[in-house]
Design an enzyme around this catalytic site. Structure first.
Site, PDB file in Angstrom:
ATOM      1  N   ASP A   9       0.854  -1.203   0.000  1.00  0.00           N
ATOM      2  CA  ASP A   9       0.000   0.000   0.000  1.00  0.00           C
ATOM      3  C   ASP A   9       0.894   1.259   0.000  1.00  0.00           C
ATOM      4  O   ASP A   9       0.899   2.032   0.946  1.00  0.00           O
ATOM      5  CB  ASP A   9      -0.957   0.018   1.209  1.00  0.00           C
ATOM      6  N   ASP A  14       6.655   1.320   2.018  1.00  0.00           N
ATOM      7  CA  ASP A  14       6.368   0.352   0.949  1.00  0.00           C
ATOM      8  C   ASP A  14       7.231   0.644  -0.277  1.00  0.00           C
ATOM      9  O   ASP A  14       7.671  -0.265  -0.978  1.00  0.00           O
ATOM     10  CB  ASP A  14       4.898   0.441   0.516  1.00  0.00           C
ATOM     11  N   ASN A  38      -2.394   2.776   3.608  1.00  0.00           N
ATOM     12  CA  ASN A  38      -1.758   4.086   3.831  1.00  0.00           C
ATOM     13  C   ASN A  38      -2.558   5.198   3.180  1.00  0.00           C
ATOM     14  O   ASN A  38      -2.547   6.343   3.625  1.00  0.00           O
ATOM     15  CB  ASN A  38      -0.330   4.075   3.293  1.00  0.00           C
ATOM     16  N   THR A 123       2.949  -6.113   2.802  1.00  0.00           N
ATOM     17  CA  THR A 123       3.329  -4.924   3.594  1.00  0.00           C
ATOM     18  C   THR A 123       2.125  -3.995   3.751  1.00  0.00           C
ATOM     19  O   THR A 123       2.269  -2.778   3.896  1.00  0.00           O
ATOM     20  CB  THR A 123       4.483  -4.150   2.910  1.00  0.00           C
ATOM     21  N   PHE A 164      -0.784  -0.939  12.643  1.00  0.00           N
ATOM     22  CA  PHE A 164      -1.700  -0.404  11.632  1.00  0.00           C
ATOM     23  C   PHE A 164      -2.234  -1.461  10.653  1.00  0.00           C
ATOM     24  O   PHE A 164      -3.438  -1.501  10.377  1.00  0.00           O
ATOM     25  CB  PHE A 164      -0.992   0.716  10.845  1.00  0.00           C
ATOM     26  N   ASN A 165      -1.385  -2.307  10.083  1.00  0.00           N
ATOM     27  CA  ASN A 165      -1.854  -3.265   9.058  1.00  0.00           C
ATOM     28  C   ASN A 165      -2.842  -4.262   9.652  1.00  0.00           C
ATOM     29  O   ASN A 165      -3.814  -4.654   9.002  1.00  0.00           O
ATOM     30  CB  ASN A 165      -0.684  -4.005   8.415  1.00  0.00           C
ATOM     31  N   HIS A 238       9.382   0.326   8.110  1.00  0.00           N
ATOM     32  CA  HIS A 238       8.823  -0.989   8.412  1.00  0.00           C
ATOM     33  C   HIS A 238       8.956  -2.009   7.269  1.00  0.00           C
ATOM     34  O   HIS A 238       9.516  -3.081   7.433  1.00  0.00           O
ATOM     35  CB  HIS A 238       7.329  -0.845   8.743  1.00  0.00           C
ATOM     36  N   ASP A 239       8.430  -1.672   6.116  1.00  0.00           N
ATOM     37  CA  ASP A 239       8.193  -2.667   5.073  1.00  0.00           C
ATOM     38  C   ASP A 239       9.434  -3.312   4.464  1.00  0.00           C
ATOM     39  O   ASP A 239       9.410  -4.532   4.180  1.00  0.00           O
ATOM     40  CB  ASP A 239       7.312  -2.053   3.972  1.00  0.00           C
TER      41      ASP A 239
HETATM   42  O1  RIB Z   1       2.436  -0.119  10.889  1.00  0.00           O
HETATM   43  C1  RIB Z   1       3.301   0.053   9.793  1.00  0.00           C
HETATM   44  C2  RIB Z   1       2.689  -0.490   8.536  1.00  0.00           C
HETATM   45  O2  RIB Z   1       1.521   0.253   8.224  1.00  0.00           O
HETATM   46  C3  RIB Z   1       3.597  -0.313   7.305  1.00  0.00           C
HETATM   47  O3  RIB Z   1       3.310  -1.312   6.374  1.00  0.00           O
HETATM   48  C4  RIB Z   1       3.191   1.023   6.767  1.00  0.00           C
HETATM   49  O4  RIB Z   1       3.449   1.152   5.362  1.00  0.00           O
HETATM   50  C5  RIB Z   1       1.710   0.978   7.017  1.00  0.00           C
HETATM   51  O5  RIB Z   1       1.126   0.275   5.931  1.00  0.00           O
HETATM   52 CA    CA Z   2       2.728  -0.668   4.091  1.00  0.00          CA
END
Ligand code: RIB
Ligand code: CA
Length: 314
Positions: A9, A14, A38, A123, A164-165, A238-239
């Protein structure tokens, strides 16, 4: 060679994950699928197409579900901006999406290739992956592994306990964790160690001068968002940690543990509960990341960025 479907996303981090997947010679990026997270599905799909074109690659992009399985969509514009990639001005994509049914495409690709051929790297929220597993359950025993940036063993980011994901589509995450495929959960315990300091950023920009303006634009914006929203001095990327693990599992310390996703809790919805209490059962198919070899990680990111040709030239 890892034959990869990347579900993403884009999203600032990403974008780095996508660059790694396109830049690494040990990844055959078969296709990219997109999910809202996102930003809206339309925006993250446009961003994926633009990022792929920027480096002159030809990777088919399939857009996926417009919304999470059950929850109302709540995009992360507060971190990634109105476009989903604020901080950089990418050309609008000339290529169209290859299709608009990511779940069906994921099923087709996995079923059309040999057993244990396809690696799923995710991701984004897991909406497309859950839909694919519900559409054709046989993919869960056929896919080589699922490597996801999602969740957390300890603290969350969107809530005290939810990442978040997972939080965006907890029902999808529950479906995915309850299937029999091998899962490696690269959660915040790992990704909060992937901090893109100004020194790291300078190193990444220097790795590919043609890409430096985009890398700096992405990380400068991401830094301000994380400062304002989560009081981080520098942004956690993160990704790319999920892609790095796919390339070299030694970059993340993992432990086998059953993982359960909370979908009902008023305060805990989206929490990924890893049971670390005792020795995991012999048939446990899930493992969770606990720490990152940051030096090895950043070497991998820089090396992959260096391989990319911006606009078809290095
Ligand atoms: O919490 C971080 C995740 O949420 C990452 O994948 C970031 O791109 C968002 O999608
Ligand atoms: Ca992401």
């Amino acid at each position: 060679m890892k034959h990869v479907i990347l579900d993403c996303d884009p999203g600032h981090d990403d974008a780095l994950a996508l660059f790694m997947a396109m830049g690494d010679p040990d990844i055959d990026l078969m296709e990219v699928t997109t999910a809202g997270g996102n930003q809206s599905l339309e925006k993250v799909t446009k961003n994926a197409l633009s990022l792929i074109e920027l480096v002159g690659e030809k990777v088919p992009v399939y857009s996926g579900s417009l919304t999470p399985l059950v929850k109302a969509p709540k995009w992360a514009g507060y971190i990634h901006g109105e476009s989903g990639l604020d901080g950089v001005k990418l050309d609008s994509p000339k290529t169209e999406v290859a299709g608009t049914d990511a779940a069906a495409e994921i099923v087709r690709t996995i079923m059309d290739h040999p057993d244990k051929y396809v690696t799923l790297i995710t991701t984004a929220p897991l909406t497309n992956i859950a839909l694919a597993a519900l559409l054709e359950p046989r993919i869960c025993s056929r896919v080589k592994e699922v490597i996801m940036m999602l969740g957390a063993v300890h603290t969350g980011n969107v809530t005290p306990v939810a990442e978040f994901n997972a939080y965006t589509d907890p029902e999808a995450a529950k479906v995915v964790f309850e299937r029999e495929w091998p899962i490696t959960m690269i959660g915040l315990d790992v990704t909060h160690q992937a901090i893109c300091t100004r020194d790291v950023q300078a190193r990444l920009a220097a790795a590919n001068p043609g890409l430096a303006e985009v890398v700096n634009g992405l990380m400068d914006y991401f830094r301000e968002s994380y400062k304002d929203e989560e009081c981080f001095p520098d942004p956690p990327t993160h990704d790319p940690c999920a892609v790095a693990y796919a390339l070299d599992p030694s970059v993340v310390r993992t432990v086998k543990a059953p993982v359960y996703v909370e979908t009902k809790g008023e305060v805990t919805c989206g929490m990924t509960v890893a049971d670390l209490r005792a020795q995991a059962p012999k048939d446990c198919r899930t493992q969770v990341g606990l720490s990152l070899d940051t030096e090895k990680f950043w070497n991998m990111v820089a090396k992959d960025l260096a391989n990319l040709k911006v606009g078809g030239r290095k």
